[in-house]
Design a protein around this motif. Structure first.
Motif, PDB file in Angstrom:
ATOM      1  N   ILE A   1     -38.907   6.467  34.514  1.00 46.62           N
ATOM      2  CA  ILE A   1     -39.809   6.283  33.377  1.00 46.62           C
ATOM      3  C   ILE A   1     -41.236   6.059  33.856  1.00 46.62           C
TER       4      ILE A   1
ATOM      5  N   PHE B   1     -38.310   3.183  25.677  1.00 45.77           N
ATOM      6  CA  PHE B   1     -38.487   4.594  26.030  1.00 45.77           C
ATOM      7  C   PHE B   1     -37.332   5.467  25.531  1.00 45.77           C
TER       8      PHE B   1
ATOM      9  N   ARG C   1     -42.636   9.354  35.184  1.00 43.62           N
ATOM     10  CA  ARG C   1     -42.880  10.239  34.029  1.00 43.62           C
ATOM     11  C   ARG C   1     -44.130   9.798  33.273  1.00 43.62           C
ATOM     12  N   THR C   2     -44.300   8.493  33.082  1.00 45.48           N
ATOM     13  CA  THR C   2     -45.458   7.946  32.372  1.00 45.48           C
ATOM     14  C   THR C   2     -46.745   8.225  33.135  1.00 45.48           C
TER      15      THR C   2
ATOM     16  N   TYR D   1     -47.591  11.932  32.905  1.00 48.65           N
ATOM     17  CA  TYR D   1     -48.054  12.255  31.553  1.00 48.65           C
ATOM     18  C   TYR D   1     -49.495  11.797  31.345  1.00 48.65           C
ATOM     19  N   LEU D   2     -49.795  10.560  31.735  1.00 43.31           N
ATOM     20  CA  LEU D   2     -51.147  10.028  31.550  1.00 43.31           C
ATOM     21  C   LEU D   2     -52.159  10.785  32.411  1.00 43.31           C
TER      22      LEU D   2
ATOM     23  N   THR E   1     -49.243  -0.579  35.457  1.00 43.16           N
ATOM     24  CA  THR E   1     -48.255   0.495  35.539  1.00 43.16           C
ATOM     25  C   THR E   1     -48.177   1.016  36.969  1.00 43.16           C
TER      26      THR E   1
ATOM     27  N   THR F   1     -44.699  -2.003  27.785  1.00 39.99           N
ATOM     28  CA  THR F   1     -45.353  -0.697  27.936  1.00 39.99           C
ATOM     29  C   THR F   1     -45.662  -0.380  29.391  1.00 39.99           C
ATOM     30  N   THR F   2     -46.195  -1.341  30.111  1.00 40.25           N
ATOM     31  CA  THR F   2     -46.645  -1.108  31.487  1.00 40.25           C
ATOM     32  C   THR F   2     -45.597  -1.458  32.528  1.00 40.25           C
TER      33      THR F   2
ATOM     34  N   TYR G   1     -44.988   0.716  39.514  1.00 40.22           N
ATOM     35  CA  TYR G   1     -44.420   1.891  40.175  1.00 40.22           C
ATOM     36  C   TYR G   1     -44.381   1.691  41.690  1.00 40.22           C
TER      37      TYR G   1
END
Length: 186
Positions: free
Chosen positions: A158, A129, A161-162, A165-166, A177, A111-112, A181
């Motif tokens: 991704i 994803f 984008r994540t 979004y968050l 995360t 996830t992260t 990144y």
């Protein structure tokens, strides 16, 4: 444990959409393994089991993580759903007999992400994803193409984008995360 037994367990425990998603991630991870020359069986297995702890509610995830002395950060305390990766790895080892540390790590960080991911970890992160049953978002066709042509570019896409979004949703962002990144964009 054989695949059929794993499937029976997952079908019994997971909601139908999550079960179908897990098979989609298994399939996608295996296809990506062909493209990138990674071990298909290891990718398939990590993809299938990545959400094996997703059936619990948030308070149950927190209680189980505490019971098993898994590390819990502040963000995970505020959003215990993030613990499903760590719990999933714990159960993959104890319930399904998976001892491969890279498969367990791929489940933990699906996830992260994490800085300096292995090829297997990147594949599972991306497969989660892009699998075929995911709700279509505007960028998904582009991300799916990147997944098969430039894995690192896809990982960054991704992650970006994540994070966007968050931020828009006002949801707590796990430090891992952000660290992931930062690692891939420096």
């Amino acid at each position: 444990m054989e695949r059929e037994e794993m499937l029976q367990f997952l079908k019994k425990k997971l909601p139908p959409k999550r079960y179908i998603h897990s098979i989609g991630v298994e399939y996608t991870a295996a296809c990506m393994a062909f493209v990138y020359g990674e071990d298909v069986e290891r990718c398939r297995l990590a993809g299938l089991l990545h959400d094996n702890a997703k059936y619990m509610n948030d308070s149950e995830k927190l209680k189980k993580a505490e019971k098993y002395s898994l590390p819990i950060n502040d963000c995970e305390r505020r959003n215990p759903d993030l613990l499903h990766g760590k719990l999933g790895a714990y159960y993959a080892e104890r319930r399904f007999g998976i001892v491969d540390p890279e498969i367990l790590s791929a489940i933990t960080y699906h996830t992260t992400g994490r800085p300096d991911m292995t090829l297997l970890e990147k594949i599972v992160f991306v497969a989660d994803f892009i699998e075929p049953n995911r709700k279509m978002i505007k960028e998904l066709p582009e991300i799916r193409k990147e997944a098969m042509t430039d894995l690192d570019k896809c990982v960054v896409h991704i992650l970006r984008r994540t994070l966007e979004y968050l931020s828009v949703k006002g949801v707590a962002i796990d430090d891992m995360t952000e660290k992931t990144y930062d690692f891939y964009t420096r």
